[in-house]
Design an enzyme around this catalytic site. Sequence first.
Site, mmCIF file in Angstrom:
data_model
loop_
_atom_site.group_PDB
_atom_site.id
_atom_site.type_symbol
_atom_site.label_atom_id
_atom_site.label_comp_id
_atom_site.label_asym_id
_atom_site.label_seq_id
_atom_site.Cartn_x
_atom_site.Cartn_y
_atom_site.Cartn_z
ATOM 1 N N GLY B 73 34.025 -40.440 21.786
ATOM 2 C CA GLY B 73 33.275 -40.458 23.035
ATOM 3 C C GLY B 73 32.453 -41.727 23.184
ATOM 4 C CB THR B 74 30.363 -43.609 20.766
ATOM 5 O OG1 THR B 74 29.569 -42.479 20.428
ATOM 6 C CG2 THR B 74 29.480 -44.847 20.789
ATOM 7 C CG ASN B 155 23.441 -33.945 23.749
ATOM 8 O OD1 ASN B 155 22.992 -34.394 24.797
ATOM 9 N ND2 ASN B 155 23.025 -34.376 22.579
ATOM 10 C CD GLN B 183 28.062 -31.474 23.894
ATOM 11 O OE1 GLN B 183 28.569 -30.359 23.784
ATOM 12 N NE2 GLN B 183 27.749 -32.209 22.832
ATOM 13 N N GLY B 204 37.438 -35.532 21.418
ATOM 14 C CA GLY B 204 38.304 -34.477 20.897
ATOM 15 C C GLY B 204 37.575 -33.407 20.105
ATOM 16 C CG HIS B 205 34.197 -34.260 17.298
ATOM 17 N ND1 HIS B 205 33.019 -33.750 16.800
ATOM 18 C CD2 HIS B 205 33.874 -35.378 17.974
ATOM 19 C CE1 HIS B 205 32.029 -34.558 17.156
ATOM 20 N NE2 HIS B 205 32.516 -35.550 17.865
ATOM 21 C CB THR B 241 48.546 -48.321 16.004
ATOM 22 O OG1 THR B 241 49.205 -49.586 15.850
ATOM 23 C CG2 THR B 241 49.563 -47.202 15.897
ATOM 24 C CB CYS B 329 11.084 -32.717 10.410
ATOM 25 S SG CYS B 329 9.327 -32.940 10.498
#
Lengths: 277, 393
Positions: B73-74, B155, B183, B204-205, B241, B329
């Site tokens: 995505g980035t 997100n 998202q 994809g993920h 590729t 944190c």
Amino acid sequence: MWEYTDKVKEHFLNPRNVGTIENADGTGEVGSLACGDALTLTLKIDDEVITDARFKTFGCASAIASSSALTEMIKGKTVAEAEKITNEDIADFLGGLPKEKMHCSVMGREALEAAIANYRGVVLPMAEGEVVCECFGVTDLEIIRAIKESNLRSVEEITNFTKAGGGCGKCQDRLEEILRATHAKSLTQIKAPEKTRRLTNIQKIKLIEDALEREIRPALRKDGGDIELVDVDGDFVIVSLRGACGSCKKSQTTLKEYVEKKLREQVLDTLIVEEGK
Amino acid sequence: MAAEVIYMDNNATTRVAPEVFEEMRPYFCDLYGNPSSMHAFGGQVGRKLAEARGRVASLLNVEPDELVFTSCGTESDSTAILSALEAFPEKRHIITTRVEHPAVKNLCERMQSRTGHKYRLTRLSVDRQGMLDLDEYEKALADDTAIVSVMWANNETGVVFPVEKMAAMAKEHGILFHTDAVQAVGKIAIDLEKAPVDFLSLSGHKLHAPKGVGVLYVRKGTPYVPFLIGGHQERGRRGGTENVASVIGLGKACELAGRMMAEENTRVKALRDRLEAGLLAAIPHAILNGHPDHRLPNTSNISFEYVEGEAILLHLDRYGICASSGSACTSGSLEPSHVMRAMGVPFTAAHGSIRFSLSIYNTEKEVDFILEHLPGIISNLRELSPFWQNMNK
């Protein structure tokens, strides 16, 4: 995910001495809800001995574990003994903290100081000072102290230990100034050998060769290895590992953890050691 | 790792669907040809790649050759935004929001600060429920705006932005519109025939395909400058590729997502609502973050006041429950997430925000398990908290 030691996890999951002592002899409150962590420490003191210590903490696992560790460390100690506990001691007790979490141990130390000051009826000098980091309300006195006590070397380290500069970041230039001024002062005070001295390349090579010959090479030879200086380019020291070191899988660790460390100690603390084949 | 993992962190990443994995399997050791090769052995891979492209295209209702396969995505986000800036060098204005993913946020901020302020950046604000103000957006659209980049869904909160409308408004001004839809794709219906966006990023993920593959949709006729320069792959729009097996997996995942969309918006949504209502009822001082209706069906973000998120997550982890937090944190930064701050969530609540993001693999039993254990975790942590004590005085 943070890599916490088993001891941190254990103190987080089973915190000791949770609570508040009624009619405490000393109370220390540090941090705030806005900062993301806060600790209230209450002490019972009989005859200068801390007979009980209780805490309440809002914060992450390492903040809770640091608070729990602190109470365990000070119970049974005299006030004078407890006073000597540093944030590093708290971190050590827990088997270490991730560097980004060192401020949790600092919070423990600050709460202890505040509680002792409260017991003695004095005002902490730290609370005075000038607020440098407005996001987290950290004063210059607190920053200078952290720099000195933990020998902090960068603004990033100051943030890890005190949180200063970790919010909007506007005070980072000021932190840099404080860092330089603090180190400059300690250098003139103890007249330490000047580590930031400017050396010509020839002088540098000479000093590096000396250090290699005197200490590093003999140590490596013990394990069947050897080292050769290939080149010095600014702060980059290019060396070649020979003998057993050349084929050793841990050679990168040797290079960084041992050779680089030694050269930084003995020659110049900005040196970066790299391997050239 | 515990055998029993209750995975409710699907906005972070998802399980690769078994059907997806099976579809990919032959393309590692057996059918490993290069889709660009002239021989039949590679050619058959090329045909499978075309099939995958077709499957992604039908989920979005676009033409297959409007799609460029990327690594994530980035990369899709960077390609779209930098392409627009390069295509219109005289335009010096970017519009985005204050709640974008770092992939868009940090790139836009960098374009402003690292180019000696060559670019002006407008970051649209959100209200307490995470919604944008379209009047503010209308006013921001300028003659020299090169691109608008607004996420389809957030997100952290799952809040869905009116992308169709915003893209149409940009179009009226002749301004390019990009949306980071990583998202949204697979969770809500997206029809790019109706939404006039010029660029869309997906990953994809986030929809049960593997990590390391993404897509950039580029509407036909949109000026385009490649980001990765190299060979003629992807019709010259992205050198390198193709990640063949993963692209094939993504194709299958998109087909599945199309089929599962109804279930996502009924059964998964019902599970999410059950979890959310249960937690809000059982735990005092719990606040829902984000608009209750304009939201993805799988996401729930709840703040538990007076406790800290990381501590909650570590306790949940002991039960094998995976979630995430907007607390400072957990990220290594010292401030709560930029999304929580942009929404004006008070600090008392931002540090204790927990996000549950579900998928079709979650069950009612899992929801009930969380409902059984989380209230106790919160009350134990509150017992430790000095603020909770003051609250009750």
